[in-house]
Structure formats: C-alpha cells, structure tokens
Design an enzyme around this catalytic site. Structure first.
Site, PDB file in Angstrom:
ATOM      1  N   THR A 104     -15.441   7.456  -7.373  1.00 52.27           N
ATOM      2  CA  THR A 104     -16.602   7.971  -6.645  1.00 52.27           C
ATOM      3  C   THR A 104     -17.540   8.682  -7.608  1.00 52.27           C
ATOM      4  OG1 THR A 104     -17.355   9.359  -4.800  1.00 52.27           O
ATOM      5  CG2 THR A 104     -15.553  10.219  -6.116  1.00 52.27           C
ATOM      6  N   HIS A 147     -10.140  11.219  -7.180  1.00 53.19           N
ATOM      7  CA  HIS A 147      -9.921  12.648  -7.483  1.00 53.19           C
ATOM      8  C   HIS A 147      -9.579  12.885  -8.940  1.00 53.19           C
ATOM      9  CE1 HIS A 147     -10.357  14.097  -3.410  1.00 53.19           C
ATOM     10  NE2 HIS A 147      -9.752  12.993  -3.028  1.00 53.19           N
ATOM     11  N   SER A 189       0.834  -1.200   0.000  1.00 57.42           N
ATOM     12  CA  SER A 189       0.000   0.000   0.000  1.00 57.42           C
ATOM     13  C   SER A 189       0.872   1.255   0.000  1.00 57.42           C
ATOM     14  CB  SER A 189      -0.884  -0.054   1.264  1.00 57.42           C
ATOM     15  OG  SER A 189      -1.648   1.106   1.409  1.00 57.42           O
ATOM     16  N   THR A 193      -4.774  15.414   9.122  1.00 55.24           N
ATOM     17  CA  THR A 193      -5.007  15.203   7.686  1.00 55.24           C
ATOM     18  C   THR A 193      -3.707  15.425   6.907  1.00 55.24           C
ATOM     19  OG1 THR A 193      -7.250  16.005   8.039  1.00 55.24           O
ATOM     20  CG2 THR A 193      -6.529  15.832   5.770  1.00 55.24           C
ATOM     21  N   LYS A 221     -17.774  13.232  -6.219  1.00 56.04           N
ATOM     22  CA  LYS A 221     -16.889  14.392  -6.379  1.00 56.04           C
ATOM     23  C   LYS A 221     -17.144  15.007  -7.759  1.00 56.04           C
ATOM     24  CE  LYS A 221     -14.118  12.930  -2.543  1.00 56.04           C
ATOM     25  NZ  LYS A 221     -13.045  12.112  -1.980  1.00 56.04           N
TER      26      LYS A 221
HETATM   27  C1  LIG Z   1     -13.167  11.056  -0.836  1.00 57.13           C
HETATM   28  C2  LIG Z   1     -12.268   9.870  -1.072  1.00 57.13           C
HETATM   29  C3  LIG Z   1     -12.774   8.565  -1.042  1.00 57.13           C
HETATM   30  C4  LIG Z   1     -14.178   8.270  -0.594  1.00 57.13           C
HETATM   31  O1  LIG Z   1     -15.088   8.585  -1.571  1.00 57.13           O
HETATM   32  P1  LIG Z   1     -16.585   8.991  -1.085  1.00 57.13           P
HETATM   33  O2  LIG Z   1     -17.408   8.744  -2.274  1.00 57.13           O
HETATM   34  O3  LIG Z   1     -16.504  10.417  -0.663  1.00 57.13           O
HETATM   35  O4  LIG Z   1     -16.924   8.105   0.057  1.00 57.13           O
HETATM   36  C5  LIG Z   1     -11.951   7.524  -1.405  1.00 57.13           C
HETATM   37  N1  LIG Z   1     -10.660   7.743  -1.761  1.00 57.13           N
HETATM   38  C6  LIG Z   1     -10.133   8.974  -1.761  1.00 57.13           C
HETATM   39  C7  LIG Z   1      -8.719   9.158  -2.155  1.00 57.13           C
HETATM   40  C8  LIG Z   1     -10.909  10.075  -1.389  1.00 57.13           C
HETATM   41  O5  LIG Z   1     -10.376  11.296  -1.339  1.00 57.13           O
END
Ligand SMILES: *Cc1c(COP(=O)(O)O)cnc(C)c1O
Length: 405
Positions: free
Chosen positions: A245, A217, A137, A363, A248
């Site tokens: 996701t 992202h 990882s 963070t 976003k």
């Molecule tokens: C936000 C995020 C997630 C989770 O996605 P959600 O749909 O918000 O639960 C997973 N991996 C990374 C790198 C993220 O920044």
C-alpha cells in the site's frame, strides 16, 4: 418493507454487541504530527496526540511528500481525468510504477486505487483466470484478500496461521497437477507477528505453487530500502507477487502489486477493478514516489520508530501492563474485555487527549480486545510518559490485572 426501520434495528444490534464504530473527527496538523485537533460532538475542539495511526513514519506530512504533491498539482491539476486506458495515464503513474518495481527488485509494477483493491483485483483475476487454480490462504489473511479469493470462486483451503507444516500438509493432499496459489502476509496487523517467510517459500517451491505476499504493514518500514520483510530476509526474488500500500508507511494513498512483466501485464489486461476505475490523481502518485524514494535512503525514521517502540514496551513492562510480544512496530496492549476496552479508549480521548481506537470483535477474537498502539518516530519521550501514565491510571480504575515483575 420499512427500510429505515430495518437499518435502525440492525444498527441497534451492533450497538448492543459493542461493535458499533464511532469515528474520531480529527484534523491532522502538518508539521505537528502526531498532534491533531479533535472536533467534539458539541462543536468544541481539543488537541489530541494520535497513537494509532498507520501513517507509521509521519511521511503523510513529510516536507518531501507534501512538496511533491503540490508540485504535481501545480503542473497537472487535480484528477487523472480517466481510467488508465482512456486518457488517465499520467507520467507520474509511470514513474511510480518504475519506482515500485525497483523497490521490490521486480520486472514490473501496477498501481491500483488502494491496497484493498490491489488484493481484491489481483487475487480475483489470477485465481479465476488460471485454469483450475486452487488457493491456499493463511487463516488470518486480511479482508481484502478474502474478498478477492471469494470473488474468484476458486476452491480455497485455509491453513493454520503462520504454520508452514500445515500448509505443507494441505499442499501435499491437493492434486499435484492443479495450479496452486499461496496467499499470506508478512506483518499481521492486529498481533504484529511476522510470518516465517523462508519456510513458507520453501514449501511453495516444493509444490510448485505461486506465492502472493501482502507486505502492506511492512513496506517502508523493514529492509534496508524499505522493501519490506522479504527485502530484509533477502527473499524478494523468491516471491511471485509482492503487494503493498501507499497509504500506510508511505503516508499517501493507493495500492500496488509487483511481479514479472507478464504477470503484471496479465492483471493490467484482465482485472475489472483496475480497468474500469479512474486512475488515482497524479499528485498522489508523485507524493508516493517521493515518499518511497525518501525511505529508500533515509534510515532515520525507521531507527527512531524502533527506539520509541522499545521505550514504550519498557515503560509498560515497568508498571506491569500486558502487551503482546512480537518483533514488529505494533504494540497490542491487551484489555481482554470489549466494554472496558471502549471505556479506556473513550477516557484516554476525553480526559487525557490521547487517541487510541479500541480494537474489539470481530476484528480480533473475543477475550483479546486490545488497544493497538503504533509508536512513530515523531512521538516524544514526554508523549510516551503521558500515554503510559494515563493507561496506568485507567488500568487501576477498571480493576484490570497487571503482570507481576
Ligand atoms: C490496510 C490493509 C490493506 C488495504 O490497504 P489500503 O491501501 O488501506 O486499502 C491490505 N492488506 C492489509 C493486511 C491491510 O492491513
């Protein structure tokens, strides 16, 4: 035990350390993104410009997304009505999964409740059920991957962030006969840096390891159809699992994995976090499908976002405000002090109507506290000037240093 006192003491510790999170109470304006109404503690309202949204392209209020959601609600009602297995699979879920498989050029896709749940359930299931599996990882991986790996109880090896040589070394030291899974991200959220994907995949191939890529992202934002960095680099077919996701850049909610038919069927059949949870509302699937389709063919949002990122960086450079360089859409403006970071963020909100959440430890590492700014296609040049002017004023007020041109 006095439970209440315990909770309060723990919260006080967070507050003393500057790690206590305060949510901004916002009402986003459809048609006016990135403007929102802020509800203050006194019940008063004010208008703010949001500069830290992960609705990176404003798709959460795009007419196409909203219309698709409304139509699905009118057709199917509010909720899915069950788990996917017991009456909860709606045709909109099927359409979405087809759309996702096509987006990443994979055989199949599986929608889960969120990106977090997708990582947790997929990694947890794969690493626990593949006999003897060991995980490699990236050290900066997101909490959702870390939790999935932890949950699997598989042996875990952390390789240096974005360092293929370190990954190669670790894989070489491992038992050649053990099944290996390499987990990493394309765009890292806090520094906005992008992984050396081809090098990492070459090393996975060399050691016969499965690759698991979080493109959270990047989906919607990179690649000719928004398929992410793997699409941009022509590497999608070399990644075993692409995770993303819908919350976003696609502006809705939900998470997913795409991979081979057998792998998707395996996770579908064994992942507790998928099987025993109510399916997302059909309207979310419909909205996400519309948003993905839109960004497959429309380049306008991505182009405008890139332009605004470039303008913001130029304006910051012009007044010497330090921002971390990267080649993504994320602009980390470096403050380097937790209290000042929070102070600047508070004043931006209270006095300038600008909302940027401060990013502090844990963070990011101590000493690298920052304002994580995400310019979008709908910010105007006047918005950018207003932001940079306010930052300049607060930079002086906090006696923070500037880069000399
Ligand atoms: C936000 C995020 C997630 C989770 O996605 P959600 O749909 O918000 O639960 C997973 N991996 C990374 C790198 C993220 O920044």
């Amino acid at each position: 035990m006095n439970f209440e006192a315990f909770f309060e003491t723990e919260l006080d510790k967070l507050k003393d350390a500057g790690n206590y999170r305060v949510f901004a109470d916002l009402e986003r304006h459809k048609g006016g993104f990135p403007k929102a109404t802020r509800y203050g503690e006194d019940g008063e309202t004010s208008e703010v410009t949001v500069w830290c949204s992960n609705d990176y392209l404003g798709m959460g209020q795009h007419p196409t997304t909203v219309a698709a959601m409304k139509e699905a609600i009118d057709k199917c009602g509010a909720g899915a009505g069950g788990t996917r297995n017991i009456s909860g699979t709606n045709h909109y879920h099927i359409l979405l999964e087809e759309e996702l498989a096509d987006l990443h050029n994979k055989e199949a896709a599986l929608m889960l409740t969120s990106g977090y749940v997708a990582n947790w359930a997929a990694l947890g299931t794969l690493a626990s059920r593949i006999p003897g599996c060991e995980i490699f990882s990236d050290s900066d991986n997101h909490a959702s991957m870390i939790e999935g790996i932890r949950h699997s109880r598989a042996p875990k090896h952390l390789w240096k962030h974005n360092d293929p040589a370190d990954l190669d070394r670790m894989l070489s030291e491992a038992d050649p006969d053990v099944p290996k899974l390499v987990a990493f991200e394309s765009v890292y959220s806090m520094d906005g840096d992008i992984c050396p994907m081809k090098e990492i995949l070459d090393i996975c191939d060399k050691h016969g390891a499965m690759s698991y890529l979080d493109e959270v992202h990047a989906v919607g934002l990179y690649g000719p159809r928004g398929g992410g960095i793997a699409e941009r680099e022509g590497l999608m077919d070399r990644v075993t699992v692409i995770q993303g996701t819908l919350g976003k850049a696609y502006g809705v909610m939900g998470g997913y994995i795409t991979a081979s038919t057998a792998l998707i069927d395996f996770v579908r059949s064994f992942a507790s976090g998928f099987i025993f949870s109510t399916a997302l509302p059909p309207a979310l699937a419909a909205g996400a499908t519309a948003s993905i389709r839109h960004l497959k063919s429309s380049e306008m949002e991505r182009a405008r976002q890139r332009k605004n990122v470039r303008i913001l960086r130029e304006r910051l450079d012009a007044i010497g405000l330090p921002h971390m360089m990267n080649e993504s859409h994320i602009v980390p403006v470096m403050v380097g002090d937790a209290k000042k970071c929070k102070f600047i963020s508070d004043l931006l909100l209270d006095q300038h109507g600008i909302y940027v959440q401060p990013i502090n430890y844990p963070t990011v590492p101590k000493g690298t506290e920052r304002l994580r700014i995400t310019p979008g296609p709908l910010h105007t040049e006047a918005d950018i000037d207003h932001l940079v002017g306010a930052l300049s004023e607060l930079w002086s007020q906090c006696a923070l240093s500037r880069a000399v041109a």
